[in-house]
Design a protein around this motif. Structure first.
Motif, PDB file in Angstrom:
ATOM      1  N   LEU A  38       0.152  50.887  35.908  1.00  0.00           N
ATOM      2  CA  LEU A  38      -0.632  51.266  34.726  1.00  0.00           C
ATOM      3  C   LEU A  38      -0.675  50.131  33.715  1.00  0.00           C
ATOM      4  N   TRP A  39      -1.887  49.736  33.345  1.00  0.00           N
ATOM      5  CA  TRP A  39      -2.098  48.774  32.268  1.00  0.00           C
ATOM      6  C   TRP A  39      -2.952  49.468  31.206  1.00  0.00           C
ATOM      7  N   THR A  40      -2.368  49.725  30.058  1.00  0.00           N
ATOM      8  CA  THR A  40      -3.076  50.418  28.982  1.00  0.00           C
ATOM      9  C   THR A  40      -3.634  49.400  27.995  1.00  0.00           C
ATOM     10  N   VAL A  77      -6.149  59.219  31.178  1.00  0.00           N
ATOM     11  CA  VAL A  77      -5.187  59.169  32.277  1.00  0.00           C
ATOM     12  C   VAL A  77      -4.661  60.565  32.602  1.00  0.00           C
ATOM     13  N   ARG A  89      -1.719  58.787  39.676  1.00  0.00           N
ATOM     14  CA  ARG A  89      -1.080  57.971  38.640  1.00  0.00           C
ATOM     15  C   ARG A  89       0.188  57.309  39.161  1.00  0.00           C
ATOM     16  N   ASP A 134     -10.707  56.714  31.047  1.00  0.00           N
ATOM     17  CA  ASP A 134     -10.645  57.024  29.612  1.00  0.00           C
ATOM     18  C   ASP A 134      -9.509  57.994  29.320  1.00  0.00           C
ATOM     19  N   LYS A 183     -11.891  48.203  27.799  1.00  0.00           N
ATOM     20  CA  LYS A 183     -11.108  48.207  29.050  1.00  0.00           C
ATOM     21  C   LYS A 183     -11.923  47.762  30.255  1.00  0.00           C
ATOM     22  N   ALA A 196      -6.421  51.702  31.704  1.00  0.00           N
ATOM     23  CA  ALA A 196      -6.767  52.850  30.861  1.00  0.00           C
ATOM     24  C   ALA A 196      -6.889  52.434  29.406  1.00  0.00           C
ATOM     25  N   GLY A 197      -7.522  53.289  28.634  1.00  0.00           N
ATOM     26  CA  GLY A 197      -7.673  53.036  27.204  1.00  0.00           C
ATOM     27  C   GLY A 197      -8.743  53.943  26.633  1.00  0.00           C
ATOM     28  N   THR A 198      -8.697  54.140  25.339  1.00  0.00           N
ATOM     29  CA  THR A 198      -9.688  54.996  24.695  1.00  0.00           C
ATOM     30  C   THR A 198     -11.059  54.317  24.724  1.00  0.00           C
TER      31      THR A 198
END
Length: 330
Positions: A169-171, A156, A164, A154, A44, A37-39
């Motif tokens: 989870l890898w951010t 979560v 989830r 984008d 990502k 995940a990530g903005t």
């Protein structure tokens, strides 16, 4: 999925997370379900491709990255790896449907062709409808042996809590503005007018400037075709090229040189622009193009030198123009 990024360098702001992930891959501590995940704009998907490439690689490098040379890596780069299954919306902006999830889950249960196992790619996971997400749960709970499912998101918070909770989870972090500015400069992107908030998403900065780059590349392509047709002056063509960011132009030059060499050996493509390029390449022939490619390689080595760059750029077009003239002599 654009594969070439799998063997690109780890982005500077990804490095701490990559070390953690690489250690997990090395020690076989990666969960069957992985949520990356990530903005938007932090890279990502590039990170996810590097993760998938490493999972499928049969001879990883010391830093955990894919070797890029084994059979699995070559197939991954070509987009033909038999052990990858993809789950994406049928139409951009639409949801992922239950029927798609069922086909995806069935594919994951097929016997893998390599001992590295199968990998599922879900992008974007945010597009899973509620029913599709519920359908996916069984596969996440009881995945096939040796299988990894990589979900990319984008947001979560938009995923079902049950999805989830079944994923590691890898951010992917945002970039430090100073690091981003330095990295963008290395890519030939002028970020001097970007504020710190924008710089935290460097790939979004590149995308924003992409239209301008596309126009520039299109102009260079047009100039090249005119030069090959003897309808342009090499000095005038060089005039429009030498003021551009050097690495961007050299990258374009390398790609077009390879396109010409390939076309001289293989033939024409259906696309009109490529057909014109192929015809010009066949007129020149591999021997002349090989000579010109050596000059292109010399130019690439001079990109950071103190040479007069205007003269360098002119020389590569003048030499090509001469090769074209020689090829048209009776």
């Amino acid at each position: 999925m654009t594969q070439q990024a799998s063997t690109m360098p780890i982005l500077p702001w990804h490095a701490p997370l990559w070390r953690h992930v690489a250690a997990g891959i090395r020690d076989d501590r990666v969960a069957h379900g992985v949520l990356i995940a990530g903005t938007p704009g932090v890279g990502k998907r590039r990170f996810a491709r590097q993760v998938v490439a490493a999972l499928l690689c049969r001879s990883r490098a010391d830093d955990g990255r894919a070797c890029g040379a084994c059979a699995g890596c070559r197939q991954f780069a070509a987009g033909t790896h038999p052990d990858i299954s993809r789950l994406t919306p049928e139409d951009k902006g639409k949801t992922i449907k239950v029927a798609q999830v069922r086909q995806f889950s069935h594919a994951l249960h097929l016997t893998p062709q390599y001992e590295t196992g199968r990998v599922g790619w879900i992008d974007p996971a945010d597009a899973l409808s509620i029913s599709a997400a519920n359908s996916l749960l069984k596969t996440l709970e009881e995945p096939p042996a040796g299988c990894h499912i990589v979900l990319i998101s984008d947001r979560v918070s938009s995923l079902l809590p049950t999805i989830r909770s079944r994923c590691q989870l890898w951010t992917v972090p945002a970039a430090d503005p100073a690091t981003a500015r330095e990295w963008l400069a290395e890519q030939g992107v002028d970020a001097s007018q970007e504020d710190d908030d924008r710089l935290r998403s460097p790939l979004a900065v590149i995308a924003h400037q992409g239209d301008e780059v596309d126009q520039l590349l299109a102009q260079w392509d047009k100039d090249l075709l005119r030069l090959l047709a003897r309808r342009a002056n090499p000095v005038s063509v060089a005039e429009r090229a030498y003021e551009a960011e050097r690495r961007l132009w050299v990258d374009w030059l390398y790609r077009r040189c390879n396109d010409l060499m390939r076309a001289s050996l293989v033939g024409q493509e259906d696309d009109t622009a490529q057909t014109n390029l192929a015809r010009a390449a066949q007129r020149l022939g591999p021997r002349r193009l090989e000579a010109w490619s050596r000059r292109v390689a010399e130019v690439a080595r001079m990109v950071d030198s103190n040479a007069d760059w205007r003269l360098v750029v002119e020389s590569v077009f003048i030499e090509l123009s001469q090769q074209v003239a020689d090829a048209t002599q009776p």
